[in-house]
Design a protein around this motif. Sequence first.
Motif: not given
Length: 215
Positions: A172-187
């Motif tokens: 779960v943590r790894a997926a969250y960090l991957a989402r943040a890296a993929a969407h830096p404009q809002r994370f």
Amino acid sequence: MTQPAVLRREPKLVTLEGGEGAGKSTVLAALRAELERDGAVTCTREPGGTPLAERIRELLLDPTHEAPCDRTELLLMFASRAQLVAQVIAPALKRGEWVLSDRFTDASHAYQGGGRGCDPHLIDVLETEFVGIEPGLTLLLDVPVDVGLARMRGRGHADRIESEQVEFFERVRAAYLARAAAHPQRFVVIDASQPPADVAAAAVDALRRHRASIA
């Protein structure tokens, strides 16, 4: 293959994400106090936020119920989310209010996608068809899994998802960090291993920067 439609960005929708024990409740209170200085704020949570969605939450999290299979869990999460958007989030945004949500669709990408291994394309399709919007700002409270679980255990009773194994929460943590890296404009990723006051201050600072950027 047809590409999913683009989600509509809602600048006044702010979501809090993070694993167990990240301290979202403390941050939510600080953000709410910051926004209430200027007007009405709608605060909600996932799963839940409406009477029907709260019933779905009980089905999902109460360990005394039959455990749903992975796809059932995913679909129930989106059923709850669709109800919340229709009844609470969309009307509040239409009124011009800020909306703060303790979790939103990124949680399904992390928990059902990363944690359970559900098809990410299916999650994208459900998000497009039944949610249709994305936050203007997502604050990811990131904390090492062992630290977060120790905090959670200090609270007492754990629900069905909180009772998962450490390996699940690492995914779960790894997926969250991957989402943040993929969407830096809002994370914005915040180190939630800091003292609660420091985490809340960092979150409020990120909110102020976001508000200034859309003014």
